[in-house]
Design a protein around this motif. Structure first.
Motif, PDB file in Angstrom:
ATOM      1  N   CYS A 190       0.830  -1.213   0.000  1.00  0.00           N
ATOM      2  CA  CYS A 190       0.000   0.000   0.000  1.00  0.00           C
ATOM      3  C   CYS A 190       0.858   1.255   0.000  1.00  0.00           C
ATOM      4  CB  CYS A 190      -0.923   0.005   1.223  1.00  0.00           C
ATOM      5  SG  CYS A 190      -2.180  -1.274   1.228  1.00  0.00           S
ATOM      6  N   LYS A 214      -7.467  -0.835  -6.123  1.00  0.00           N
ATOM      7  CA  LYS A 214      -8.839  -1.297  -5.877  1.00  0.00           C
ATOM      8  C   LYS A 214      -8.849  -2.587  -5.075  1.00  0.00           C
ATOM      9  CE  LYS A 214     -11.057   0.752  -9.937  1.00  0.00           C
ATOM     10  NZ  LYS A 214     -11.832   0.466 -11.176  1.00  0.00           N
ATOM     11  N   CYS A 217      -8.003  -1.809  -1.475  1.00  0.00           N
ATOM     12  CA  CYS A 217      -9.100  -1.093  -0.818  1.00  0.00           C
ATOM     13  C   CYS A 217     -10.201  -2.050  -0.361  1.00  0.00           C
ATOM     14  CB  CYS A 217      -9.695  -0.041  -1.751  1.00  0.00           C
ATOM     15  SG  CYS A 217      -8.686   1.451  -1.921  1.00  0.00           S
ATOM     16  N   GLN A 218     -10.256  -3.231  -0.969  1.00  0.00           N
ATOM     17  CA  GLN A 218     -11.276  -4.222  -0.631  1.00  0.00           C
ATOM     18  C   GLN A 218     -10.685  -5.417   0.126  1.00  0.00           C
ATOM     19  OE1 GLN A 218     -13.094  -5.148  -4.392  1.00  0.00           O
ATOM     20  NE2 GLN A 218     -13.563  -2.996  -4.824  1.00  0.00           N
ATOM     21  N   ARG A 225      -7.029  -1.968   4.452  1.00  0.00           N
ATOM     22  CA  ARG A 225      -7.969  -1.006   3.866  1.00  0.00           C
ATOM     23  C   ARG A 225      -7.678   0.407   4.359  1.00  0.00           C
ATOM     24  NH1 ARG A 225     -11.562  -5.027   5.608  1.00  0.00           N
ATOM     25  NH2 ARG A 225     -12.543  -3.609   7.121  1.00  0.00           N
ATOM     26  N   MET A 228      -4.344   1.631   2.736  1.00  0.00           N
ATOM     27  CA  MET A 228      -4.525   1.973   1.323  1.00  0.00           C
ATOM     28  C   MET A 228      -5.354   3.247   1.169  1.00  0.00           C
ATOM     29  SD  MET A 228      -3.561   0.859  -1.645  1.00  0.00           S
ATOM     30  CE  MET A 228      -3.232   2.560  -2.086  1.00  0.00           C
ATOM     31  N   CYS A 229      -6.327   3.434   2.051  1.00  0.00           N
ATOM     32  CA  CYS A 229      -7.164   4.634   1.993  1.00  0.00           C
ATOM     33  C   CYS A 229      -6.328   5.896   2.200  1.00  0.00           C
ATOM     34  CB  CYS A 229      -8.265   4.550   3.055  1.00  0.00           C
ATOM     35  SG  CYS A 229      -9.413   5.927   3.030  1.00  0.00           S
ATOM     36  N   LEU A 232      -4.646   7.122  -0.957  1.00  0.00           N
ATOM     37  CA  LEU A 232      -5.464   7.582  -2.083  1.00  0.00           C
ATOM     38  C   LEU A 232      -5.202   9.045  -2.420  1.00  0.00           C
ATOM     39  CD1 LEU A 232      -8.920   5.880  -1.393  1.00  0.00           C
ATOM     40  CD2 LEU A 232      -7.158   5.210  -3.038  1.00  0.00           C
ATOM     41  N   GLU A 251     -14.202   4.688  -4.607  1.00  0.00           N
ATOM     42  CA  GLU A 251     -13.567   3.856  -3.584  1.00  0.00           C
ATOM     43  C   GLU A 251     -13.643   4.529  -2.214  1.00  0.00           C
ATOM     44  OE1 GLU A 251     -12.456   0.839  -3.842  1.00  0.00           O
ATOM     45  OE2 GLU A 251     -12.889   0.729  -5.990  1.00  0.00           O
ATOM     46  N   LEU A 255     -15.188   3.139   1.300  1.00  0.00           N
ATOM     47  CA  LEU A 255     -14.386   3.075   2.524  1.00  0.00           C
ATOM     48  C   LEU A 255     -15.026   3.879   3.648  1.00  0.00           C
ATOM     49  CD1 LEU A 255     -10.851   3.428   0.902  1.00  0.00           C
ATOM     50  CD2 LEU A 255     -11.756   1.398   2.051  1.00  0.00           C
ATOM     51  N   ASP A 258     -17.209   1.772   5.666  1.00  0.00           N
ATOM     52  CA  ASP A 258     -16.569   0.569   6.200  1.00  0.00           C
ATOM     53  C   ASP A 258     -16.983   0.332   7.644  1.00  0.00           C
ATOM     54  OD1 ASP A 258     -14.014  -1.208   5.216  1.00  0.00           O
ATOM     55  OD2 ASP A 258     -14.108  -1.035   7.397  1.00  0.00           O
ATOM     56  N   ALA A 267     -10.787   7.559   5.645  1.00  0.00           N
ATOM     57  CA  ALA A 267     -11.572   8.058   4.515  1.00  0.00           C
ATOM     58  C   ALA A 267     -11.889   9.536   4.693  1.00  0.00           C
ATOM     59  CB  ALA A 267     -12.857   7.245   4.376  1.00  0.00           C
TER      60      ALA A 267
END
Length: 704
Positions: A190, A214, A217-218, A225, A228-229, A232, A251, A255, A258, A267
């Motif tokens: 990430c 992507k 993120c999942q 998650r 990675m967020c 972004l 995305e 998030l 979440d 996020a």
């Protein structure tokens, strides 16, 4: 070697202990007298070995602490003999790192980064010799070690050519980011992806990096998650606004929904950082605005979370459209202003003015929340709000969509009790700075509410504070604000009553402390009013204090005498000048206090200078005071003639009103006021826009 010897030598040798090899300048426990000769021998090195040979020997056969010393000294070896170091020492370090402990791993990461920063070798040589070692250890099971190697890797990425990055880092990253890999591997992936986003063209990022983004993120793990967020933001900067709106924002929306609170926090913070990329009117469109709004609405229930970021969050009003604020965001705004937690309400108070500015003509929608925050039980909230209170009140009463005269009458009954409650709460607390600040800000009220409302609800309160409060800065702030209220009072009867109270209760008061405050008030009057006004009402009461029984009062008066003299106009005020000079002579002859006498002698030298001011500033003040009297007379005539010659009186009244407005000049912020001496105002801890009551946003209408 004797047992008391401390190991302070390195492979380069320090002093006479060249054979002992540990990290430079590090003290380690002395050799115990119970250690055997064999154990001591293992810590010694042949003196005939050079630096490279000694390093290789210690890495091969030495103790861990000696090997760590070699790794720490690697940048020095690279500067002295890079070729031999790369050929003989570096391969040994690669072998040792496979089984090395945390200390050696951390030391190696720092040494590798130092070599890169010092440019000891070319980038091509560095990537060929060091990059593979970094990549092998970046996924270390210990998170601290892994982060240290990752920091070095990210620094290396900044200097590597694109092709090297693509083949050595990006291509292996495809497999490292898969769900089958370890958690640490995916977390590292990430952070690397965030760094690579600005190294390639948009089409390469879209084809090779975004699919990995992507997928991460999942990820099934919330740590991945969340990590990675947070990347972004960097990815959005690399791919541009169009791809951000089409790929990143969807995305981000997911998030924000979440189940993990740390993911939602990431996020939200990423969203706030992304706002800078979108310039309203240029790059934002309805779909993107909708995405921003959805993210905010998704996390609005987490109030503690919103509280830390609310000031930035409401920048989204620009994107959602301020006109739709009441329908889309008002309920959230209301809840946060009434939140039971003080930090939440404090943050709301800090950002209240920014929200009011954005709403502009719709600012009246948050009038009730202003009243709520003014009456808040926490002084921290009140202190945060009053920093921009004059500007907020101006917006409420001048640019609001319901800012007509009828609407103002409806808002004032709520506003005035809230303002008085705020002042009383500050007065009863121990936080006098908040009270002082509040009183200073209340100087803006003459162009917010009417003269009568100020007289009955605020002016007498200021006089009470001057006489009863025990904090000098608070008393001075109240005195100055009272003088501002007095200057813009519209009724001569009320002005005379206030002047009489100032003279009787302060100037002639039994407490010497009140008499000192009277002199402070007179100084503000000289600053705000014309010279003729001061001479008419306050000149003689001030001179009477030359006979005050308290030396401190006489001393303060002596300091003030030069300003008092500057208010005189000769020959008109020649009789007052004679009385002033007579008081000076009496002080010189009769004063017994040596400190007061010293000041009188110093002041008497000033009086020998025969010059008198006749500035335009004072002329304008005097003309304005005459206009106030004339307007009061016109108001009375209008009331008497009402029903008989209303049309004529209306025309005369409006004509005089316009004339008065012309005399109150339009002042731009930052320029010297034409009505108030700027040097005096500069000493006040007021907002630059309202520290001077005459610095008004446009035309300054006084209410009737």
């Amino acid at each position: 070697y004797p047992p008391y010897l401390l190991f302070m030598a390195s492979i380069q040798g320090f002093g006479q202990n060249k054979r002992l090899a540990v990290r430079p300048c590090q003290l380690v426990p002395c050799v115990s007298p119970w250690q055997t000769p064999e154990e001591i021998e293992r810590l010694t090195v042949d003196e005939e070995l050079n630096d490279i040979e000694r390093a290789v020997y210690l890495l091969s056969s030495g103790q861990d602490i000696q090997g760590t010393s070699v790794v720490a000294n690697l940048p020095v070896l690279m500067r002295q003999n890079p070729a031999e170091t790369l050929r003989r020492v570096l391969p040994k370090i690669r072998e040792v790192l496979h089984v090395a402990g945390m200390e050696m791993q951390l030391t190696a990461a720092v040494s590798f980064l130092t070599i890169l920063q010092e440019d000891s070798v070319s980038i091509h040589t560095y990537s060929h010799s060091f990059l593979h070692i970094i990549l092998q250890n970046v996924e270390h099971r210990d998170s601290g070690v892994s982060n240290a190697w990752l920091e070095t890797l990210l620094a290396v990425v900044e200097t590597l050519p694109k092709e090297t990055i693509r083949h050595e880092i990006l291509n292996p990253l495809v497999s490292k980011a898969q769900l089958s890999q370890t958690l640490q591997s995916r977390l590292v992936s990430c952070k690397i992806l965030g760094k690579l986003a600005n190294k390639f063209e948009a089409h390469i990022i879209k084809r090779e990096i975004l699919p990995l983004v992507k997928s991460l993120c999942q990820d099934v793990e919330y740590e991945v998650r969340s990590c990675m967020c947070r990347q972004l933001e960097h990815i959005a900067q690399g791919i541009g606004t169009e791809l951000t709106k089409n790929v990143v924002l969807p995305e981000l929306v997911e998030l924000a929904r979440d189940e993990g609170s740390s993911v939602r926090l990431a996020a939200f913070e990423t969203l706030v950082n992304l706002l800078e990329m979108f310039d309203a009117g240029k790059l934002i469109d309805r779909p993107a605005a909708h995405s921003f709004a959805v993210v905010f609405w998704t996390i609005e229930l987490n109030f503690n979370f919103c509280a830390r970021n609310f000031g930035n969050c409401f920048a989204m009003i620009v994107f959602v459209d301020p006109k739709n604020f009441h329908l889309e965001l008002y309920s959230t705004f209301f809840c946060l202003c009434h939140d039971p937690e003080v930090p939440v309400r404090y943050t709301m108070a800090v950002g209240f003015y920014e929200v009011a500015k954005i709403l502009n003509s719709g600012v009246y929608a948050i009038h009730k929340e202003l009243i709520t925050l003014l009456q808040d039980e926490s002084l921290e909230v009140l202190d945060a709000l009053i920093g921009h209170l004059p500007e907020i009140l101006e917006l409420m009463t001048t640019v609001g969509e319901n800012s007509g005269s009828e609407s103002k009458l409806l808002t004032v009954p709520d506003l005035i009790p809230a303002l008085t409650t705020a002042e009383q709460r500050a007065a009863t607390s121990l936080k006098w700075r908040t009270h002082e600040k509040l009183l200073q800000k209340y100087a803006c009220l003459p162009h917010i509410i009417s003269s009568d409302q100020i007289y009955y609800r605020f002016l007498h309160r200021m006089l009470t504070i001057i006489m009863t409060n025990n904090v000098l800065p608070v008393q001075k702030a109240a005195a100055r604000t009272l003088c501002v209220y007095l200057r813009y009072n519209r009724k001569q009867e009320q002005r005379h009553e206030v002047i009489q109270k100032l003279i009787e209760q302060l100037g002639q008061g039994k407490s010497y402390w009140n008499r000192l405050r009277f002199l402070d008030t007179c100084e503000f009057i000289m600053e705000l009013f014309s010279k003729s006004f001061f001479c008419k009402y306050f000149f003689l009461p001030v001179l009477e204090l030359t006979h005050d029984p308290v030396a401190n009062v006489r001393m303060k008066l002596c300091y003030l005498l030069p300003k008092v003299k500057s208010t005189l106009k000769v020959p008109t005020d020649k009789h007052l000048l004679q009385q002033l000079e007579l008081c000076i002579r009496k002080l010189l002859c009769q004063e017994k206090d040596k400190d007061v006498l010293t000041i009188v002698k110093r002041v008497s030298m000033f009086f020998q200078k025969r010059f008198y001011e006749n500035d335009l500033l004072d002329q304008e003040k005097e003309r304005e005071e005459h206009l106030l009297l004339e307007m009061e007379q016109l108001e009375k005539e209008k009331q008497q003639n009402e029903g008989r010659s209303a049309n004529i009186s209306d025309k005369m009244f409006e004509k005089k009103r316009k004339l008065f407005v012309l005399w109150v000049p339009f002042c731009k912020e930052g320029k010297k006021s034409k009505l108030v001496r700027s040097q005096s105002f500069s000493t006040q801890a007021l907002h630059p826009k309202y520290g001077n009551i005459d610095k008004c946003p446009k035309y300054f209408f006084l209410h009737f």
